[in-house]
Design a protein around this motif. Structure first.
Motif, PDB file in Angstrom:
ATOM      1  N   LYS A  58       0.834  -1.201   0.000  1.00 14.00           N
ATOM      2  CA  LYS A  58       0.000   0.000   0.000  1.00 14.00           C
ATOM      3  C   LYS A  58       0.876   1.260   0.000  1.00 14.00           C
ATOM      4  O   LYS A  58       0.613   2.207  -0.745  1.00 14.00           O
ATOM      5  CB  LYS A  58      -0.917  -0.016   1.218  1.00 14.00           C
ATOM      6  N   LYS A  59       1.907   1.252   0.813  1.00 16.60           N
ATOM      7  CA  LYS A  59       2.817   2.404   0.901  1.00 16.60           C
ATOM      8  C   LYS A  59       3.535   2.630  -0.430  1.00 16.60           C
ATOM      9  O   LYS A  59       3.726   3.763  -0.860  1.00 16.60           O
ATOM     10  CB  LYS A  59       3.832   2.133   2.016  1.00 16.60           C
ATOM     11  N   HIS A  60       3.935   1.544  -1.077  1.00 16.84           N
ATOM     12  CA  HIS A  60       4.607   1.667  -2.378  1.00 16.84           C
ATOM     13  C   HIS A  60       3.654   2.248  -3.427  1.00 16.84           C
ATOM     14  O   HIS A  60       4.059   3.102  -4.221  1.00 16.84           O
ATOM     15  CB  HIS A  60       5.129   0.313  -2.839  1.00 16.84           C
ATOM     16  N   LEU A  61       2.431   1.792  -3.421  1.00 21.56           N
ATOM     17  CA  LEU A  61       1.458   2.313  -4.379  1.00 21.56           C
ATOM     18  C   LEU A  61       1.215   3.807  -4.158  1.00 21.56           C
ATOM     19  O   LEU A  61       1.156   4.580  -5.123  1.00 21.56           O
ATOM     20  CB  LEU A  61       0.147   1.534  -4.268  1.00 21.56           C
ATOM     21  N   GLN A  62       1.112   4.215  -2.911  1.00 23.11           N
ATOM     22  CA  GLN A  62       0.934   5.634  -2.602  1.00 23.11           C
ATOM     23  C   GLN A  62       2.145   6.455  -3.056  1.00 23.11           C
ATOM     24  O   GLN A  62       1.990   7.532  -3.632  1.00 23.11           O
ATOM     25  CB  GLN A  62       0.697   5.839  -1.110  1.00 23.11           C
ATOM     26  N   SER A  63       3.343   5.948  -2.793  1.00 21.00           N
ATOM     27  CA  SER A  63       4.543   6.683  -3.204  1.00 21.00           C
ATOM     28  C   SER A  63       4.672   6.722  -4.722  1.00 21.00           C
ATOM     29  O   SER A  63       5.138   7.715  -5.287  1.00 21.00           O
ATOM     30  CB  SER A  63       5.799   6.076  -2.566  1.00 21.00           C
ATOM     31  N   LEU A  64       4.245   5.663  -5.386  1.00 22.72           N
ATOM     32  CA  LEU A  64       4.267   5.633  -6.844  1.00 22.72           C
ATOM     33  C   LEU A  64       3.352   6.713  -7.415  1.00 22.72           C
ATOM     34  O   LEU A  64       3.755   7.475  -8.307  1.00 22.72           O
ATOM     35  CB  LEU A  64       3.846   4.254  -7.348  1.00 22.72           C
ATOM     36  N   TYR A 107      11.019   9.993  -6.022  1.00 22.18           N
ATOM     37  CA  TYR A 107      11.417   8.822  -6.805  1.00 22.18           C
ATOM     38  C   TYR A 107      12.345   7.925  -5.981  1.00 22.18           C
ATOM     39  O   TYR A 107      12.182   6.695  -5.965  1.00 22.18           O
ATOM     40  CB  TYR A 107      12.105   9.246  -8.105  1.00 22.18           C
ATOM     41  N   GLY A 108      13.303   8.524  -5.290  1.00 19.28           N
ATOM     42  CA  GLY A 108      14.209   7.738  -4.445  1.00 19.28           C
ATOM     43  C   GLY A 108      13.469   7.019  -3.335  1.00 19.28           C
ATOM     44  O   GLY A 108      13.762   5.857  -3.019  1.00 19.28           O
ATOM     45  N   TYR A 109      12.502   7.701  -2.725  1.00 22.88           N
ATOM     46  CA  TYR A 109      11.693   7.090  -1.677  1.00 22.88           C
ATOM     47  C   TYR A 109      10.890   5.912  -2.238  1.00 22.88           C
ATOM     48  O   TYR A 109      10.789   4.866  -1.598  1.00 22.88           O
ATOM     49  CB  TYR A 109      10.755   8.137  -1.073  1.00 22.88           C
ATOM     50  N   MET A 110      10.346   6.078  -3.433  1.00 20.30           N
ATOM     51  CA  MET A 110       9.583   5.011  -4.074  1.00 20.30           C
ATOM     52  C   MET A 110      10.475   3.788  -4.317  1.00 20.30           C
ATOM     53  O   MET A 110      10.067   2.656  -4.073  1.00 20.30           O
ATOM     54  CB  MET A 110       8.982   5.494  -5.390  1.00 20.30           C
ATOM     55  N   VAL A 111      11.691   4.010  -4.787  1.00 24.25           N
ATOM     56  CA  VAL A 111      12.618   2.903  -5.031  1.00 24.25           C
ATOM     57  C   VAL A 111      12.979   2.206  -3.719  1.00 24.25           C
ATOM     58  O   VAL A 111      13.046   0.968  -3.656  1.00 24.25           O
ATOM     59  CB  VAL A 111      13.886   3.416  -5.765  1.00 24.25           C
ATOM     60  N   LEU A 112      13.189   2.977  -2.659  1.00 22.58           N
ATOM     61  CA  LEU A 112      13.508   2.410  -1.353  1.00 22.58           C
ATOM     62  C   LEU A 112      12.363   1.542  -0.841  1.00 22.58           C
ATOM     63  O   LEU A 112      12.585   0.418  -0.364  1.00 22.58           O
ATOM     64  CB  LEU A 112      13.807   3.540  -0.359  1.00 22.58           C
ATOM     65  N   ILE A 113      11.147   2.038  -0.959  1.00 27.17           N
ATOM     66  CA  ILE A 113       9.976   1.266  -0.529  1.00 27.17           C
ATOM     67  C   ILE A 113       9.826   0.007  -1.379  1.00 27.17           C
ATOM     68  O   ILE A 113       9.466  -1.057  -0.870  1.00 27.17           O
ATOM     69  CB  ILE A 113       8.700   2.132  -0.582  1.00 27.17           C
ATOM     70  N   LYS A 114      10.130   0.097  -2.667  1.00 25.41           N
ATOM     71  CA  LYS A 114      10.044  -1.077  -3.551  1.00 25.41           C
ATOM     72  C   LYS A 114      11.024  -2.159  -3.113  1.00 25.41           C
ATOM     73  O   LYS A 114      10.687  -3.351  -3.108  1.00 25.41           O
ATOM     74  CB  LYS A 114      10.305  -0.656  -5.004  1.00 25.41           C
ATOM     75  N   LYS A 170      12.164  -2.615  -0.050  1.00 26.36           N
ATOM     76  CA  LYS A 170      11.621  -3.185   1.181  1.00 26.36           C
ATOM     77  C   LYS A 170      10.449  -4.110   0.873  1.00 26.36           C
ATOM     78  O   LYS A 170      10.296  -5.153   1.510  1.00 26.36           O
ATOM     79  CB  LYS A 170      11.166  -2.074   2.127  1.00 26.36           C
ATOM     80  N   LEU A 171       9.621  -3.723  -0.090  1.00 22.57           N
ATOM     81  CA  LEU A 171       8.480  -4.544  -0.498  1.00 22.57           C
ATOM     82  C   LEU A 171       8.947  -5.882  -1.043  1.00 22.57           C
ATOM     83  O   LEU A 171       8.410  -6.935  -0.680  1.00 22.57           O
ATOM     84  CB  LEU A 171       7.648  -3.801  -1.543  1.00 22.57           C
ATOM     85  N   ASP A 172       9.957  -5.868  -1.902  1.00 25.79           N
ATOM     86  CA  ASP A 172      10.476  -7.115  -2.466  1.00 25.79           C
ATOM     87  C   ASP A 172      11.051  -8.019  -1.382  1.00 25.79           C
ATOM     88  O   ASP A 172      10.854  -9.239  -1.398  1.00 25.79           O
ATOM     89  CB  ASP A 172      11.532  -6.818  -3.528  1.00 25.79           C
TER      90      ASP A 172
END
Length: 152
Positions: free
Chosen positions: A35-41, A91-98, A100-102
């Motif tokens: 959910k957090k990744h989708l929001q950051s995306l 964008y960097g935050y989105m990559v970081l969350i991705k 963590k998601l993986d």
């Protein structure tokens, strides 16, 4: 521990209940990160599109006769750098969350597969083995965790 897992008195032992609780916790962590990744995306996409629209209408169109003029106008205003930094930061935050998601998905899948592979050891007794499908159904129904097959 989840109430539905606690209620599995005769069907499972305490160690198995703890494994089931761990897989539920990892699933919740995975879902929260998803959910957090989708929001950051979405935030990154919206800010990037707004930045591009702003650049087009306020820099490219009025100063299109010269690249140097466009560059000078962009550099002259500090707010342009803030907008650019916000876009890059998101964008960097989105990559970081991705990442963590993986990692969370991998941990969840490994633990789920471990439970599937050890099911013969976890439900050793004949009566427990015959009733394990009730545990699997409960996990699928309540938590959307498939313990029947290893494939996602």
């Amino acid at each position: 521990m989840e109430s539905t897992i606690i209620l599995l008195d005769e069907k499972t032992d305490q160690a198995t209940k703890q494994m089931l609780q761990n897989v539920v916790d990892r699933k919740k962590k995975f879902e929260a990160l998803k959910k957090k990744h989708l929001q950051s995306l979405w935030a990154t996409m919206i800010v990037a599109v707004l930045f591009m629209i702003y650049l087009y209408f306020y820099i490219v169109v009025p100063y299109s006769y010269s690249f140097f003029s466009m560059f000078s106008v962009f550099v002259d205003h500090f707010s342009h750098f803030l907008f650019l930094a916000a876009t890059i930061g998101l964008y960097g935050y989105m990559v970081l969350i991705k990442k963590k998601l993986d990692k969370a998905e991998k941990e969840f899948q490994l633990l789920r597969c471990e439970i599937i592979n050890k099911s013969k050891q976890l439900w050793e007794k004949e009566e427990e083995w015959k009733n394990r499908h009730k545990v699997f159904e409960m996990m699928k129904k309540n938590y959307d965790i498939n313990l029947y097959h290893e494939n996602k």
